[in-house]
Design a protein around this motif. Structure first.
Motif, PDB file in Angstrom:
ATOM      1  N   TRP A  34       0.855  -1.179   0.000  1.00  0.00           N
ATOM      2  CA  TRP A  34       0.000   0.000   0.000  1.00  0.00           C
ATOM      3  C   TRP A  34       0.896   1.236   0.000  1.00  0.00           C
ATOM      4  O   TRP A  34       1.836   1.329   0.789  1.00  0.00           O
ATOM      5  CB  TRP A  34      -0.915   0.025   1.213  1.00  0.00           C
ATOM      6  N   PHE A  35       0.573   2.159  -0.881  1.00  0.00           N
ATOM      7  CA  PHE A  35       1.238   3.448  -0.953  1.00  0.00           C
ATOM      8  C   PHE A  35       0.190   4.532  -0.742  1.00  0.00           C
ATOM      9  O   PHE A  35      -1.013   4.289  -0.870  1.00  0.00           O
ATOM     10  CB  PHE A  35       1.894   3.637  -2.325  1.00  0.00           C
ATOM     11  N   ARG A  36       0.646   5.720  -0.451  1.00  0.00           N
ATOM     12  CA  ARG A  36      -0.263   6.859  -0.355  1.00  0.00           C
ATOM     13  C   ARG A  36       0.407   8.093  -0.902  1.00  0.00           C
ATOM     14  O   ARG A  36       1.637   8.194  -0.933  1.00  0.00           O
ATOM     15  CB  ARG A  36      -0.713   7.076   1.086  1.00  0.00           C
ATOM     16  N   GLN A  37      -0.423   9.009  -1.337  1.00  0.00           N
ATOM     17  CA  GLN A  37       0.083  10.275  -1.859  1.00  0.00           C
ATOM     18  C   GLN A  37      -0.855  11.399  -1.475  1.00  0.00           C
ATOM     19  O   GLN A  37      -2.040  11.377  -1.827  1.00  0.00           O
ATOM     20  CB  GLN A  37       0.248  10.221  -3.375  1.00  0.00           C
ATOM     21  N   ALA A  38      -0.315  12.348  -0.745  1.00  0.00           N
ATOM     22  CA  ALA A  38      -1.066  13.538  -0.362  1.00  0.00           C
ATOM     23  C   ALA A  38      -0.793  14.636  -1.381  1.00  0.00           C
ATOM     24  O   ALA A  38       0.250  14.631  -2.053  1.00  0.00           O
ATOM     25  CB  ALA A  38      -0.648  13.982   1.034  1.00  0.00           C
ATOM     26  N   PRO A  39      -1.705  15.587  -1.513  1.00  0.00           N
ATOM     27  CA  PRO A  39      -1.496  16.678  -2.474  1.00  0.00           C
ATOM     28  C   PRO A  39      -0.178  17.394  -2.248  1.00  0.00           C
ATOM     29  O   PRO A  39       0.156  17.756  -1.116  1.00  0.00           O
ATOM     30  CB  PRO A  39      -2.690  17.596  -2.213  1.00  0.00           C
ATOM     31  N   GLY A  40       0.585  17.556  -3.308  1.00  0.00           N
ATOM     32  CA  GLY A  40       1.845  18.263  -3.216  1.00  0.00           C
ATOM     33  C   GLY A  40       2.991  17.471  -2.640  1.00  0.00           C
ATOM     34  O   GLY A  40       4.083  18.013  -2.453  1.00  0.00           O
ATOM     35  N   SER A  83      -6.576   4.478  14.772  1.00  0.00           N
ATOM     36  CA  SER A  83      -6.017   5.706  15.366  1.00  0.00           C
ATOM     37  C   SER A  83      -5.581   6.689  14.285  1.00  0.00           C
ATOM     38  O   SER A  83      -4.471   7.230  14.320  1.00  0.00           O
ATOM     39  CB  SER A  83      -4.836   5.350  16.281  1.00  0.00           C
ATOM     40  N   LEU A  84      -6.462   6.901  13.340  1.00  0.00           N
ATOM     41  CA  LEU A  84      -6.113   7.753  12.202  1.00  0.00           C
ATOM     42  C   LEU A  84      -5.862   9.188  12.624  1.00  0.00           C
ATOM     43  O   LEU A  84      -6.505   9.713  13.550  1.00  0.00           O
ATOM     44  CB  LEU A  84      -7.210   7.683  11.151  1.00  0.00           C
ATOM     45  N   LYS A  85      -4.932   9.820  11.919  1.00  0.00           N
ATOM     46  CA  LYS A  85      -4.536  11.196  12.183  1.00  0.00           C
ATOM     47  C   LYS A  85      -4.759  12.038  10.935  1.00  0.00           C
ATOM     48  O   LYS A  85      -4.754  11.498   9.813  1.00  0.00           O
ATOM     49  CB  LYS A  85      -3.055  11.245  12.556  1.00  0.00           C
ATOM     50  N   PRO A  86      -4.904  13.328  11.076  1.00  0.00           N
ATOM     51  CA  PRO A  86      -5.078  14.188   9.888  1.00  0.00           C
ATOM     52  C   PRO A  86      -3.949  14.012   8.876  1.00  0.00           C
ATOM     53  O   PRO A  86      -4.195  14.092   7.670  1.00  0.00           O
ATOM     54  CB  PRO A  86      -5.095  15.588  10.483  1.00  0.00           C
ATOM     55  N   GLU A  87      -2.744  13.739   9.342  1.00  0.00           N
ATOM     56  CA  GLU A  87      -1.614  13.570   8.426  1.00  0.00           C
ATOM     57  C   GLU A  87      -1.682  12.265   7.645  1.00  0.00           C
ATOM     58  O   GLU A  87      -0.859  12.038   6.748  1.00  0.00           O
ATOM     59  CB  GLU A  87      -0.276  13.665   9.170  1.00  0.00           C
ATOM     60  N   ASP A  88      -2.642  11.402   7.948  1.00  0.00           N
ATOM     61  CA  ASP A  88      -2.857  10.195   7.152  1.00  0.00           C
ATOM     62  C   ASP A  88      -3.712  10.473   5.918  1.00  0.00           C
ATOM     63  O   ASP A  88      -3.895   9.582   5.079  1.00  0.00           O
ATOM     64  CB  ASP A  88      -3.535   9.105   7.988  1.00  0.00           C
ATOM     65  N   THR A  89      -4.228  11.674   5.823  1.00  0.00           N
ATOM     66  CA  THR A  89      -5.056  12.043   4.678  1.00  0.00           C
ATOM     67  C   THR A  89      -4.253  11.948   3.386  1.00  0.00           C
ATOM     68  O   THR A  89      -3.182  12.554   3.265  1.00  0.00           O
ATOM     69  CB  THR A  89      -5.602  13.467   4.852  1.00  0.00           C
ATOM     70  N   ALA A  90      -4.768  11.167   2.437  1.00  0.00           N
ATOM     71  CA  ALA A  90      -4.071  10.945   1.172  1.00  0.00           C
ATOM     72  C   ALA A  90      -4.913  10.040   0.290  1.00  0.00           C
ATOM     73  O   ALA A  90      -5.892   9.432   0.754  1.00  0.00           O
ATOM     74  CB  ALA A  90      -2.709  10.290   1.406  1.00  0.00           C
ATOM     75  N   ALA A  91      -4.523   9.932  -0.965  1.00  0.00           N
ATOM     76  CA  ALA A  91      -5.036   8.871  -1.825  1.00  0.00           C
ATOM     77  C   ALA A  91      -4.191   7.639  -1.564  1.00  0.00           C
ATOM     78  O   ALA A  91      -2.954   7.729  -1.560  1.00  0.00           O
ATOM     79  CB  ALA A  91      -4.958   9.289  -3.281  1.00  0.00           C
ATOM     80  N   TYR A  92      -4.844   6.522  -1.345  1.00  0.00           N
ATOM     81  CA  TYR A  92      -4.145   5.275  -1.037  1.00  0.00           C
ATOM     82  C   TYR A  92      -4.233   4.330  -2.232  1.00  0.00           C
ATOM     83  O   TYR A  92      -5.309   4.139  -2.806  1.00  0.00           O
ATOM     84  CB  TYR A  92      -4.765   4.617   0.201  1.00  0.00           C
ATOM     85  N   TYR A  93      -3.087   3.728  -2.554  1.00  0.00           N
ATOM     86  CA  TYR A  93      -2.982   2.868  -3.720  1.00  0.00           C
ATOM     87  C   TYR A  93      -2.506   1.473  -3.311  1.00  0.00           C
ATOM     88  O   TYR A  93      -1.590   1.339  -2.488  1.00  0.00           O
ATOM     89  CB  TYR A  93      -1.983   3.444  -4.724  1.00  0.00           C
ATOM     90  N   CYS A  94      -3.112   0.482  -3.931  1.00  0.00           N
ATOM     91  CA  CYS A  94      -2.653  -0.893  -3.797  1.00  0.00           C
ATOM     92  C   CYS A  94      -1.721  -1.214  -4.964  1.00  0.00           C
ATOM     93  O   CYS A  94      -1.988  -0.826  -6.103  1.00  0.00           O
ATOM     94  CB  CYS A  94      -3.859  -1.831  -3.809  1.00  0.00           C
ATOM     95  N   THR A 121      -9.703  10.660   3.986  1.00  0.00           N
ATOM     96  CA  THR A 121      -9.647  11.993   4.566  1.00  0.00           C
ATOM     97  C   THR A 121      -9.924  11.904   6.058  1.00  0.00           C
ATOM     98  O   THR A 121     -10.956  11.378   6.471  1.00  0.00           O
ATOM     99  CB  THR A 121     -10.667  12.931   3.903  1.00  0.00           C
ATOM    100  N   VAL A 122      -8.981  12.389   6.846  1.00  0.00           N
ATOM    101  CA  VAL A 122      -9.117  12.363   8.303  1.00  0.00           C
ATOM    102  C   VAL A 122      -9.283  13.800   8.770  1.00  0.00           C
ATOM    103  O   VAL A 122      -8.354  14.606   8.690  1.00  0.00           O
ATOM    104  CB  VAL A 122      -7.905  11.711   8.979  1.00  0.00           C
ATOM    105  N   SER A 123     -10.467  14.112   9.233  1.00  0.00           N
ATOM    106  CA  SER A 123     -10.772  15.489   9.595  1.00  0.00           C
ATOM    107  C   SER A 123     -11.920  15.522  10.582  1.00  0.00           C
ATOM    108  O   SER A 123     -12.836  14.701  10.517  1.00  0.00           O
ATOM    109  CB  SER A 123     -11.130  16.294   8.351  1.00  0.00           C
TER     110      SER A 123
END
Length: 124
Positions: A34-40, A83-94, A121-123
């Protein structure tokens, strides 16, 4: 191909389970990541499961909170996120690759097949 599902909006401290559904091949013989990518930001490796011995790998920021697993009967992989955090917000890819991981588990180049991603999105 692989298709991700299970993303959504969750409050900080909440949980989500992402699913990676494989079709056209048997996931049992593949390594999954699993990978993730946040904007920017650059794409970041989150977790991986090796095909041969089912060893698992996690990036430091999710260690103890996320769990990668698979169900070979259902031909799916999972990423349980607690225990999700706002910094976990991203698109997640398999991502998957046949056989075991040869090089570095966190290198996107290790993986041949990628899904389209699911947004987390964690908010509050």
């Amino acid at each position: 191909q692989v298709v991700e599902s299970g993303g959504g909006l969750v409050q900080p401290g909440g949980s989500l389970r992402l699913t990676c559904t494989a079709s056209g091949f048997t996931l049992d013989f593949y390594s999954i990541a699993w990978f993730r990518q946040a904007p920017g930001k650059e794409r970041e490796a989150v977790a991986a499961s090796n095909s041969n011995d089912r060893s698992t790998y996690y990036t430091n920021s999710v260690q103890g909170r996320f769990t990668i697993s698979r169900d070979d009967v259902e031909n799916v992989g999972y990423l349980q996120m607690n225990s999700l955090k706002p910094e976990d917000t991203a698109a997640y890819y398999c991502a998957t690759t046949p056989g075991r991981i040869i090089g570095t588990w966190s290198d996107p180049g290790e993986y041949d097949y990628w899904g389209q991603g699911t947004q987390v999105t964690v908010s509050a």
